[in-house]
Design an enzyme around this catalytic site. Structure first.
Site, PDB file in Angstrom:
ATOM      1  N   GLY A  48       3.635  -2.427  -0.678  1.00 60.26           N
ATOM      2  CA  GLY A  48       3.530  -0.970  -0.642  1.00 60.26           C
ATOM      3  C   GLY A  48       3.502  -0.528   0.804  1.00 60.26           C
ATOM      4  O   GLY A  48       3.871  -1.279   1.715  1.00 60.26           O
ATOM      5  N   LEU A  49       3.035   0.678   1.052  1.00 59.89           N
ATOM      6  CA  LEU A  49       3.031   1.161   2.432  1.00 59.89           C
ATOM      7  C   LEU A  49       2.255   0.215   3.326  1.00 59.89           C
ATOM      8  O   LEU A  49       2.696  -0.127   4.417  1.00 59.89           O
ATOM      9  CB  LEU A  49       2.416   2.557   2.493  1.00 59.89           C
ATOM     10  N   ALA A  50       1.096  -0.246   2.863  1.00 62.50           N
ATOM     11  CA  ALA A  50       0.273  -1.118   3.691  1.00 62.50           C
ATOM     12  C   ALA A  50       0.971  -2.461   3.919  1.00 62.50           C
ATOM     13  O   ALA A  50       1.123  -2.911   5.061  1.00 62.50           O
ATOM     14  CB  ALA A  50      -1.095  -1.321   3.043  1.00 62.50           C
ATOM     15  N   GLY A  51       1.409  -3.090   2.844  1.00 61.33           N
ATOM     16  CA  GLY A  51       1.980  -4.430   2.951  1.00 61.33           C
ATOM     17  C   GLY A  51       3.321  -4.450   3.653  1.00 61.33           C
ATOM     18  O   GLY A  51       3.558  -5.290   4.537  1.00 61.33           O
ATOM     19  N   ARG A 336     -10.390  17.598  -4.294  1.00 64.26           N
ATOM     20  CA  ARG A 336     -10.081  17.180  -5.658  1.00 64.26           C
ATOM     21  C   ARG A 336     -11.303  17.017  -6.544  1.00 64.26           C
ATOM     22  O   ARG A 336     -11.277  17.402  -7.709  1.00 64.26           O
ATOM     23  CB  ARG A 336      -9.329  15.856  -5.596  1.00 64.26           C
ATOM     24  N   GLU A 431      -4.987   0.806  -0.114  1.00 66.72           N
ATOM     25  CA  GLU A 431      -5.907   1.223  -1.173  1.00 66.72           C
ATOM     26  C   GLU A 431      -6.809   0.067  -1.619  1.00 66.72           C
ATOM     27  O   GLU A 431      -7.882   0.284  -2.186  1.00 66.72           O
ATOM     28  CB  GLU A 431      -5.113   1.790  -2.361  1.00 66.72           C
ATOM     29  N   ARG A 441     -11.343  11.019  -1.580  1.00 65.63           N
ATOM     30  CA  ARG A 441     -10.247  11.015  -0.624  1.00 65.63           C
ATOM     31  C   ARG A 441      -9.566  12.375  -0.584  1.00 65.63           C
ATOM     32  O   ARG A 441      -9.313  12.978  -1.623  1.00 65.63           O
ATOM     33  CB  ARG A 441      -9.211   9.959  -1.017  1.00 65.63           C
TER      34      ARG A 441
HETATM   35  C1  LIG Z   1       1.279   9.680  -8.551  1.00 61.52           C
HETATM   36  C2  LIG Z   1       0.628   9.465  -7.215  1.00 61.52           C
HETATM   37  C3  LIG Z   1       0.852  10.352  -6.179  1.00 61.52           C
HETATM   38  C4  LIG Z   1       0.255  10.167  -4.937  1.00 61.52           C
HETATM   39  N1  LIG Z   1       0.506  11.069  -3.936  1.00 61.52           N
HETATM   40  C5  LIG Z   1      -0.050  10.866  -2.716  1.00 61.52           C
HETATM   41  C6  LIG Z   1       0.228  11.763  -1.630  1.00 61.52           C
HETATM   42  O1  LIG Z   1       0.952  12.737  -1.785  1.00 61.52           O
HETATM   43  N2  LIG Z   1      -0.325  11.512  -0.429  1.00 61.52           N
HETATM   44  C7  LIG Z   1      -1.129  10.433  -0.217  1.00 61.52           C
HETATM   45  O2  LIG Z   1      -1.576  10.237   0.901  1.00 61.52           O
HETATM   46  N3  LIG Z   1      -1.388   9.556  -1.220  1.00 61.52           N
HETATM   47  C8  LIG Z   1      -0.883   9.745  -2.460  1.00 61.52           C
HETATM   48  N4  LIG Z   1      -1.154   8.860  -3.468  1.00 61.52           N
HETATM   49  C9  LIG Z   1      -1.937   7.643  -3.180  1.00 61.52           C
HETATM   50  C10 LIG Z   1      -1.076   6.617  -2.495  1.00 61.52           C
HETATM   51  O3  LIG Z   1       0.238   6.663  -3.006  1.00 61.52           O
HETATM   52  C11 LIG Z   1      -1.576   5.196  -2.672  1.00 61.52           C
HETATM   53  O4  LIG Z   1      -2.934   5.130  -2.462  1.00 61.52           O
HETATM   54  C12 LIG Z   1      -0.916   4.269  -1.659  1.00 61.52           C
HETATM   55  O5  LIG Z   1       0.473   4.429  -1.696  1.00 61.52           O
HETATM   56  C13 LIG Z   1      -1.295   2.832  -1.894  1.00 61.52           C
HETATM   57  O6  LIG Z   1      -0.529   2.004  -1.052  1.00 61.52           O
HETATM   58  P1  LIG Z   1      -0.806   0.466  -0.942  1.00 61.52           P
HETATM   59  O7  LIG Z   1       0.197  -0.070   0.002  1.00 61.52           O
HETATM   60  O8  LIG Z   1      -2.225   0.241  -0.647  1.00 61.52           O
HETATM   61  O9  LIG Z   1      -0.577  -0.114  -2.415  1.00 61.52           O
HETATM   62  P2  LIG Z   1       0.655  -0.037  -3.431  1.00 61.52           P
HETATM   63  O10 LIG Z   1       1.731   0.855  -2.979  1.00 61.52           O
HETATM   64  O11 LIG Z   1       0.049   0.208  -4.773  1.00 61.52           O
HETATM   65  O12 LIG Z   1       1.268  -1.470  -3.401  1.00 61.52           O
HETATM   66  C14 LIG Z   1       0.669  -2.555  -4.014  1.00 61.52           C
HETATM   67  C15 LIG Z   1       1.556  -3.754  -3.799  1.00 61.52           C
HETATM   68  O13 LIG Z   1       0.848  -4.905  -4.185  1.00 61.52           O
HETATM   69  C16 LIG Z   1       1.612  -5.684  -5.056  1.00 61.52           C
HETATM   70  N5  LIG Z   1       0.682  -6.367  -5.938  1.00 61.52           N
HETATM   71  C17 LIG Z   1      -0.354  -5.860  -6.640  1.00 61.52           C
HETATM   72  N6  LIG Z   1      -0.993  -6.833  -7.281  1.00 61.52           N
HETATM   73  C18 LIG Z   1      -0.366  -7.972  -6.990  1.00 61.52           C
HETATM   74  C19 LIG Z   1      -0.560  -9.331  -7.357  1.00 61.52           C
HETATM   75  N7  LIG Z   1      -1.566  -9.692  -8.130  1.00 61.52           N
HETATM   76  N8  LIG Z   1       0.311 -10.234  -6.881  1.00 61.52           N
HETATM   77  C20 LIG Z   1       1.333  -9.882  -6.069  1.00 61.52           C
HETATM   78  N9  LIG Z   1       1.544  -8.628  -5.670  1.00 61.52           N
HETATM   79  C21 LIG Z   1       0.710  -7.680  -6.137  1.00 61.52           C
HETATM   80  C22 LIG Z   1       2.551  -4.746  -5.728  1.00 61.52           C
HETATM   81  O14 LIG Z   1       3.694  -5.449  -6.136  1.00 61.52           O
HETATM   82  C23 LIG Z   1       2.840  -3.764  -4.607  1.00 61.52           C
HETATM   83  O15 LIG Z   1       3.875  -4.273  -3.819  1.00 61.52           O
HETATM   84  C24 LIG Z   1      -0.574   9.054  -4.726  1.00 61.52           C
HETATM   85  C25 LIG Z   1      -0.797   8.160  -5.762  1.00 61.52           C
HETATM   86  C26 LIG Z   1      -0.240   8.381  -7.010  1.00 61.52           C
HETATM   87  C27 LIG Z   1      -0.583   7.456  -8.126  1.00 61.52           C
END
Ligand SMILES: Cc1cc2nc3c(=O)[nH]c(=O)nc-3n(C[C@H](O)[C@H](O)[C@H](O)COP(=O)(O)OP(=O)(O)OC[C@H]3O[C@@H](n4cnc5c(N)ncnc54)[C@H](O)[C@@H]3O)c2cc1C
Ligand code: FES
Lengths: 643, 264
Positions: A48-51, A336, A431, A441
């Protein structure tokens, strides 16, 4: 209560004034020399964005990266679904924004339950994120003069949110993904899609690898590295119905917890006020309508409990714009948690609309009259389209009906200022960690945090670990890898032995119902105690009655889901326990016993201005609660008021 | 309108079953009753799978994640149309109110030799990632970026770039094309970056490499039948293909760039 006083939770917050801490930290960290970087392997779980941002940045620096995700492509991580936007302190609109103000809004929005130093750093690097994304070709919205545009989001009185139509997460993720793909082509990243991490391998107390299931062949595989970055997103799906993607899970984080990483503030969940209401018992997920809609939409319910007229026939005088009434300063733009609770309060009092009575109106009539339908279409076209697809109603003509839904999880694995968990060598980003949002948040700050962690924090802090930890060479031939692999294989076998009479989905719905009713928008001691019992019962039933078809050596989606649910069934209990131990209301955590006469959250700073971090002790029901005190040297803890 | 009174549907679901990439597949018919018109298409498949599990049969495997039309994971042929009958709609956003009581619905995986079937409705779309690896990026390392406002972008160019950037990478364009061409997918990225100042330094190299990779993956050629545009759930227009063609000609004849991907 197992309250352990301890000195293990060293948050490694650097010395100096708040605004100099990050610089001081960077000045003091040890470095890995450029041509030594290629000697280090780093595992990044999640794209995701972080990874994706971390994996690409580390590979650019010269490290060898292995990146994993459960989807078929890195580009599909759940970050793709974020709609509204990303905050930064650029102050391009010249409306008085600054790094300090973004920091202050975020820490206040979090109800003073986040670490001051982390939040300040987040605000500090926010501007670099925008620059980085623009340079990648992210097509942010622009003004006619060609410069970047901003919109307003909840909890702020300045315009600091950058956006790409209603698809900001998609465009930011595709930017990070393109950087990742570039490094795959350069041979610096090995990409493992359709791989699910099922365990962490700790050697001599340091995270040195992971165990995965290849989701196509079913093979259980092991990978070794010098450090592991967990970027696996949030656990909102413990509620079954949420705005998260169906695959979002707690498994990776939970497995790390069981290997020694503390889980912080699991009870802090965000319930988003503007989602499309539940329509039937077949419902598989809930859809968010971006918070940005509250810029122009007005929230209301009828003033009369028995008013059954169509919304268009209810005159202005008979409408209760309850957010504008209760919170005149912020109106529809309150944060929120406040907006969600206010909607619940109206619906519980009988004023809700729609068939179920579990909805309120979000009305664009005035905005359309003032700005014209075309302007509203430009701003929110894709959201209105999505709403119409799902509900078969045209929101240009009838007000939307919305209700709160589970959306984001502020809790996560505990990390120090370097983003390292309590397991050395295991870093947690995005996240999946607990770090920046406290108990609530603010909108547009999760995208900011994910990219801050991945682009601008971990690339520095990981070097310090590699340069100082004195890591011995470890390969997958180390006996610890075989031992953990065997644990995983046993677990998979146990799941596959489930040949009972109930499906995984049925159990997941049951768990969701317990969590939503007892650990959702309002919580109480009695409710939480009964939830813990019910979860324990459900967990027993699951292992006795679940039906998992097929075998392990194939693409088996039921097996994947069963494994995730098994972890949710353990995690749900910890979440309820955390909520039970926190005898106050703060942010998204609302305990009915602790509220003001007006129904606002009542914080208890004397006793609960701390992070709760849970340690696994070998049993699902006896986790130990540690605390990290939160001290505020720069800001004053105030009662949050949006009136 | 959420109306409990709406008539429930009785349907025959004819769905492709295939255990693995090396096994033979076949259609199987299943009868489904009590389907609410307000259900999404994937919720209908969920119900089918619960029914199969009740009978001790293996459920139908299908890719999905966001169920909001944005991740691009879902996607099947529905009665011969990629993502089904609705315009600009992914499979997960299609609703059962689009079907009539008594209908037979035929569900197949994407059919393209570049996308081998992994199981039932799931195919391997990794060739799309490899096209991106060939040049779908701007070479900028973290930390190198100048201020976001230092290069103004005319609003029209930014909007048009965004139209291409909106591609969700689902592969419907390939599935809809009689040649199984990936031109719409490839052009969306080429066109996005060609219209932004950030994309200029690698503009010629990018289009040559991405096209070479597309050919190397075994996708067919574009013969301008426009089925891709009709199937695209993100509304990506074939004008991006026209731009890709111009970019390709320009790069081939007016630049010194050479593809670094071996030509097929
Ligand atoms: C509908 C929606 C709208 C949103 N809108 C906003 C917004 O407008 N502004 C804002 O700031 N935030 C928003 N958010 C929140 C934000 O999108 C998320 O908190 C953020 O994108 C999380 O990013 P991340 O990289 O931490 O995780 P994620 O993007 O969830 O990525 C998780 C990654 O981990 C991998 N993964 C998970 N479990 C495993 C496993 N066991 N083994 C291997 N891989 C795994 C997945 O494949 C994925 O690649 C929104 C969230 C939602 C649900
Ligand atoms: S499931 Fe994400 S687009 Fe359909």
């Amino acid at each position: 209560m197992n309250e352990a006083m301890n000195n293990i939770l060293n948050s490694r917050v650097p010395d100096g004034p708040l605004s100099e801490k990050w610089q001081n930290c960077k000045n003091e960290m040890k470095l890995v020399a450029p041509n030594n970087k290629r000697k280090y392997d780093i595992i990044v779980v999640g794209t995701g964005l972080a990874g994706a941002s971390a994996a690409a940045s580390l590979a650019e620096m010269g490290y060898n990266v292995k990146a994993f995700c459960y989807q078929d492509s890195a580009r599909r991580a759940h970050s793709i679904a974020a709609q509204g936007g990303i905050n930064a302190a650029k102050n391009y609109p010249n409306d008085g924004d600054s790094v300090y103000r973004l920091f202050y809004d975020t820490i206040k929005g979090g109800d003073f339950r986040a670490r001051e130093s982390n939040v300040y750093r987040l605000a500090e690097v926010s501007n670099n994120i925008i620059d980085q994304c623009v340079a990648q070709g992210v097509p942010f919205a622009r003004e006619y003069g060609g410069l970047l545009a901003n919109r307003t989001f909840g909890g702020a009185q300045v315009s600091r949110t950058f956006y790409c139509r209603g698809q900001t997460g998609q465009q930011l993720l595709l930017g990070a993904y393109s950087g990742l793909m570039r490094q795959v082509a350069a041979g610096k990243v090995q990409m493992y899609s359709r791989h699910e991490m099922l365990d962490l391998v700790v050697v001599d107390g340091v995270a040195r690898g992971i165990v995965c299931r290849n989701m196509v062949s079913g093979e259980i595989e092991t990978y070794a590295a010098h450090a592991v970055l967990l970027c696996t997103g949030g656990y909102g799906n413990v509620f079954y119905l949420s705005t998260n993607a169906k695959g979002c899970n707690v498994t990776a984080a939970w497995r790390c917890y069981k290997r020694g990483a503390y889980f912080a503030n699991p009870c802090y969940t965000q319930i988003h006020p503007t989602c499309i209401p539940v329509k039937g018992d077949y419902q598989s997920k809930l859809t968010l309508m971006s918070e940005s809609l509250r810029n122009d939409g007005r929230v209301w319910v009828p003033k009369d409990v028995n008013d059954s007229r169509l919304p268009s026939q209810i005159p202005e005088d008979d409408r209760d714009y309850y957010l504008e009434r209760r919170y005149p300063a912020f109106g529809n733009m309150v944060p929120r948690d406040v907006a969600s609770r206010a909607a619940k309060e109206r619906c519980d009092a009988g004023y809700g609309v729609g068939d179920s009575g579990k909805a309120v109106y979000l009305d664009f009539k005035r905005a359309i009259e003032e700005q014209g339908e075309q302007r509203i279409r430009e701003k929110y076209g894709n959201l209105f389209h999505m709403y119409q697809k799902i509900t078969d109603e045209n929101p240009y003509h009838v007000p939307m009906r919305i209700y709160p839904a589970v959306h984001y999880t502020m809790g996560g694995l505990w990390v120090d200022y370097h983003l390292q968990s309590t397991v050395p060598g295991l870093y947690v980003l995005g996240e999946a960690n607990f770090s920046d949002h406290g108990a609530n948040r603010l909108g547009a700050s999760a995208l900011m945090q994910g990219l801050a962690d991945g682009y601008f924090v971990v690339p520095y802090t990981i070097g310090h670990h590699l340069a100082t930890a004195n890591l011995k060479p470890v390969s997958t031939a180390h006996p610890q890898f075989a031992a953990v692999k065997e644990d995983v294989e046993n677990r998979v076998r146990k799941l596959l032995s489930g040949k009972g009479d109930r499906t995984v989905q049925e159990f997941h719905r049951d768990l969701g119902e317990i969590m939503w009713n007892q650990c959702g928008m309002a919580r109480s001691q009695v409710g939480l105690e009964s939830a813990i019992e019910k979860i324990q019962e459900l967990r027993d039933q699951f292992w006795n009655r679940v039906y998992v078809p097929g075998v392990g050596e194939e693409l088996n989606q039921q097996l994947e889901q069963a494994g995730r649910l098994a972890d949710f069934l353990e995690f749900g209990e910890l979440m309820a326990r955390d909520a039970l131990e926190r005898n106050e209301s703060c942010g998204g955590h609302f305990r009915e016993e602790y509220q003001t006469e007006e129904g606002e959250a009542l914080r208890d700073d004397a006793n609960y201005a701390h992070v709760a971090a849970w340690e696994y002790t070998g049993n699902d029901s006896t986790a130990v609660r540690h605390t990290e005190p939160l001290t505020y040297d720069t800001v004053k803890m105030t009662t949050r008021s949006y009136k | 309108m959420i109306s409990p009174g709406k008539k429930k549907l009785k349907l025959t679901i004819r769905v492709w079953r295939q255990k693995g990439s090396n096994e033979r597949g076949q259609f199987r018919d299943y009868l489904l009753q009590g389907i609410s018109p307000d259900m999404s298409f994937l919720e209908m498949l969920d119900i089918l799978n619960e029914q199969l599990l009740d009978h001790g049969e293996e459920p139908v495997a299908f890719d999905h994640d966001c169920r909001e039309g944005i991740c691009g994971a879902c996607g099947v042929m529905i009665n011969g149309q990629a993502h089904g009958p609705d315009n600009e709609t992914t499979t997960c956003q299609l609703h059962m109110r689009r079907f009539q009581d008594g209908d037979t619905i035929v569900i197949e995986p994407w059919r393209a030799s570049a996308f081998p079937v992994l199981r039932d409705l799931i195919v391997d779309r990794s060739p799309l990632d490899r096209i991106m690896q060939a040049g779908g990026y701007v070479s900028v390392n973290t930390g190198q970026a100048p201020d976001g406002n230092c290069l103004p972008v005319p609003r029209h160019d930014q909007e048009s770039a965004m139209d291409g950037a909106a591609c969700i990478g689902c592969g419907a364009c390939v599935a809809a094309c009689k040649n199984a061409s990936a031109m719409l997918f490839t052009s969306a990225k080429v066109s996005q970056l060609a219209q932004l100042p950030q994309g200029q330094p690698e503009r010629a190299q990018r289009v040559l490499n991405m096209v070479a990779q597309m050919d190397a993956e075994g996708f067919g050629s574009c013969t301008n039948t426009y089925e891709c545009e009709a199937a695209c759930p993100a509304g990506v227009s074939i004008s991006h293909i026209a731009r890709l063609n111009r970019e390709y000609v320009k790069a081939s004849f007016c630049s010194t760039a050479e593809p670094t991907i071996p030509m097929k």
